[in-house]
Design an enzyme around this catalytic site. Sequence first.
Site, PDB file in Angstrom:
ATOM      1  N   GLU A  90      -9.138  -0.807   3.050  1.00  0.00           N
ATOM      2  CA  GLU A  90      -9.585  -0.396   4.383  1.00  0.00           C
ATOM      3  C   GLU A  90      -9.415  -1.532   5.373  1.00  0.00           C
ATOM      4  O   GLU A  90      -9.724  -2.686   5.065  1.00  0.00           O
ATOM      5  CB  GLU A  90     -11.057   0.019   4.331  1.00  0.00           C
ATOM      6  CG  GLU A  90     -11.250   1.355   3.632  1.00  0.00           C
ATOM      7  CD  GLU A  90     -12.693   1.574   3.219  1.00  0.00           C
ATOM      8  OE1 GLU A  90     -13.356   0.584   2.854  1.00  0.00           O
ATOM      9  OE2 GLU A  90     -13.143   2.727   3.268  1.00  0.00           O
ATOM     10  N   ASP A 102       5.789  14.204  19.517  1.00  0.00           N
ATOM     11  CA  ASP A 102       5.682  14.330  18.064  1.00  0.00           C
ATOM     12  C   ASP A 102       7.097  14.536  17.537  1.00  0.00           C
ATOM     13  O   ASP A 102       7.669  15.619  17.651  1.00  0.00           O
ATOM     14  CB  ASP A 102       4.773  15.518  17.746  1.00  0.00           C
ATOM     15  CG  ASP A 102       4.700  15.831  16.256  1.00  0.00           C
ATOM     16  OD1 ASP A 102       5.415  15.179  15.477  1.00  0.00           O
ATOM     17  OD2 ASP A 102       3.926  16.736  15.894  1.00  0.00           O
ATOM     18  N   THR A 146       6.121  12.384  11.103  1.00  0.00           N
ATOM     19  CA  THR A 146       6.015  12.360   9.654  1.00  0.00           C
ATOM     20  C   THR A 146       7.097  11.397   9.175  1.00  0.00           C
ATOM     21  O   THR A 146       8.013  11.060   9.925  1.00  0.00           O
ATOM     22  CB  THR A 146       6.307  13.733   9.014  1.00  0.00           C
ATOM     23  OG1 THR A 146       7.640  14.124   9.370  1.00  0.00           O
ATOM     24  CG2 THR A 146       5.329  14.795   9.500  1.00  0.00           C
ATOM     25  N   TYR A 204      -8.025  -0.372  -2.993  1.00  0.00           N
ATOM     26  CA  TYR A 204      -8.669  -0.038  -1.720  1.00  0.00           C
ATOM     27  C   TYR A 204      -8.345  -1.108  -0.697  1.00  0.00           C
ATOM     28  O   TYR A 204      -8.495  -2.292  -0.974  1.00  0.00           O
ATOM     29  CB  TYR A 204     -10.195   0.044  -1.883  1.00  0.00           C
ATOM     30  CG  TYR A 204     -10.678   1.462  -1.671  1.00  0.00           C
ATOM     31  CD1 TYR A 204     -10.608   2.033  -0.399  1.00  0.00           C
ATOM     32  CD2 TYR A 204     -11.151   2.233  -2.715  1.00  0.00           C
ATOM     33  CE1 TYR A 204     -11.019   3.344  -0.191  1.00  0.00           C
ATOM     34  CE2 TYR A 204     -11.560   3.534  -2.518  1.00  0.00           C
ATOM     35  CZ  TYR A 204     -11.486   4.092  -1.247  1.00  0.00           C
ATOM     36  OH  TYR A 204     -11.874   5.378  -1.047  1.00  0.00           O
ATOM     37  N   LYS A 245      10.565  13.964   6.594  1.00  0.00           N
ATOM     38  CA  LYS A 245      11.532  15.010   6.962  1.00  0.00           C
ATOM     39  C   LYS A 245      12.902  14.357   7.103  1.00  0.00           C
ATOM     40  O   LYS A 245      13.389  13.804   6.117  1.00  0.00           O
ATOM     41  CB  LYS A 245      11.020  15.734   8.196  1.00  0.00           C
ATOM     42  CG  LYS A 245       9.693  16.458   7.887  1.00  0.00           C
ATOM     43  CD  LYS A 245       9.100  17.202   9.057  1.00  0.00           C
ATOM     44  CE  LYS A 245       7.765  17.824   8.640  1.00  0.00           C
ATOM     45  NZ  LYS A 245       7.062  18.467   9.758  1.00  0.00           N
ATOM     46  N   ARG A 302       6.066  11.462   1.603  1.00  0.00           N
ATOM     47  CA  ARG A 302       5.208  12.277   2.463  1.00  0.00           C
ATOM     48  C   ARG A 302       4.244  11.352   3.175  1.00  0.00           C
ATOM     49  O   ARG A 302       3.549  10.564   2.533  1.00  0.00           O
ATOM     50  CB  ARG A 302       4.374  13.271   1.659  1.00  0.00           C
ATOM     51  CG  ARG A 302       5.123  14.125   0.672  1.00  0.00           C
ATOM     52  CD  ARG A 302       4.349  15.377   0.356  1.00  0.00           C
ATOM     53  NE  ARG A 302       4.444  16.270   1.492  1.00  0.00           N
ATOM     54  CZ  ARG A 302       5.541  16.948   1.810  1.00  0.00           C
ATOM     55  NH1 ARG A 302       6.622  16.870   1.079  1.00  0.00           N
ATOM     56  NH2 ARG A 302       5.558  17.709   2.878  1.00  0.00           N
TER      57      ARG A 302
END
Length: 415
Positions: free
Chosen positions: A55, A198, A224, A53, A227, A233
């Site tokens: 954060e 985008d 992203t 974790y 691609k 991903r």
Amino acid sequence: MSLNEVKKQDKAVFEAISGEMKRQQEGMELIASENYVSKAVLEALGTVFTNKYSEGYPGKRYYGGQDYTDVVEALAIERAKKLFGAEHVNVQPHSGAPANMIAYSAVLRPGDTVLGMDLSHGGHLTHGHPVTLSAQIYNFVRYKTDASGKIDYDELEKMALEHKPRLILAGFSAYTRQLDYERFQQIAKKVGAISMFDIAHIAGLIAGKAIKNPVSYFDIVTTTTHKTLRGPRGGMIMCKAEFAKAIDKATFPGFQGGPHMNNIAAKAVAFGEALRPAFKSYAKQVIKNAKVLEKELLKKGYKIMFGGTDYHMVLVDVMSSKGVTGKEAEHALDEAGITVNKNMIPDDPRSPMDPSGIRVGVQAVTSRGMKGKEIKQIASWIDEILSAHGDTAKLAKIRKEVTRFCKKYPIYPKV
Ligand SMILES: *Cc1c(COP(=O)(O)O)cnc(C)c1O
């Protein structure tokens, strides 16, 4: 990729993974949003970073034990900055859709107006399609392309003056022409709107310097990483320094919890790969291959939307070219081992579930090493398949040829 433990413990999942590996190896992947990551990216994904974790951001975390998470996240940020020339980068968005949602929430209030591109003209669902959450929160107004297939900038300017948007949004998933960054920026400036691009589909082409880098022109750039950029991903947001705080806060704690650090490690590896000269050759070859596909399909009488492509894909109107619907075309190609997706064409008279077009991208097969000769063969197959779309025996025969062909281009060549 070692799967020894999965194989020992969980036969069902092992078989699914093995089946998918075989499918990817034997099939011809022409979906414009997919790619094959390197073995190094795959390895980084499957690491102990998934246990952690973290954060917060490097140097400012909520929990302890962040020596190495800080290292990989800082590396990912530094490499992304270098790749795209961005002032600020956030590598934590889990994927493209959340990245957009985060960007909206960083600069908009509920009810604010956004100008975005119409989905059937090549925009994206997350740009305010009525089925999305963002469309319930913000007021999206959609602009379109003109008859020649270019974005109608005069109309865009008129709409901007009329609707006074807080945000003007560029970016697309099926539109294939180079955007006029200057003109776009001028329009946003004229109406006092924030500009956002985008680049989910074309990030790899930009990183590989095969098309002009838009990052300095826009206030916010989302993408992203999986691609054309050929990473794991994931999503990423770049912005001008003045939006840095708002973007970081909107990401965490605004929208997400703990970052997926194994994924961020894999992003760092992918960005490292994209900084190498070989990636430039790749990006150039992708566009070259797309032009070959465009030319071959035109020769065979297909209608290519938007007057052609400047990117990695073409949008083909198969309905008017061949009398087959997008759904029928997708199905026939699938039967013959070639994967594409059905896609709407501008102002498509047919339904989204059975539209008039297919979208065909060459970025994945280019990663496998395919070039002009191979792309010509692919175009021939596409034509043969669409001409014989009811003929099961013929499709089965082509499928064998496709499989044999693909085996010559291993997705993970032995190193
Ligand atoms: C793919 C894509 C997205 C969404 O990305 P996901 O990772 O599927 O959430 C957003 N915008 C554009 C333009 C895209 O092409």
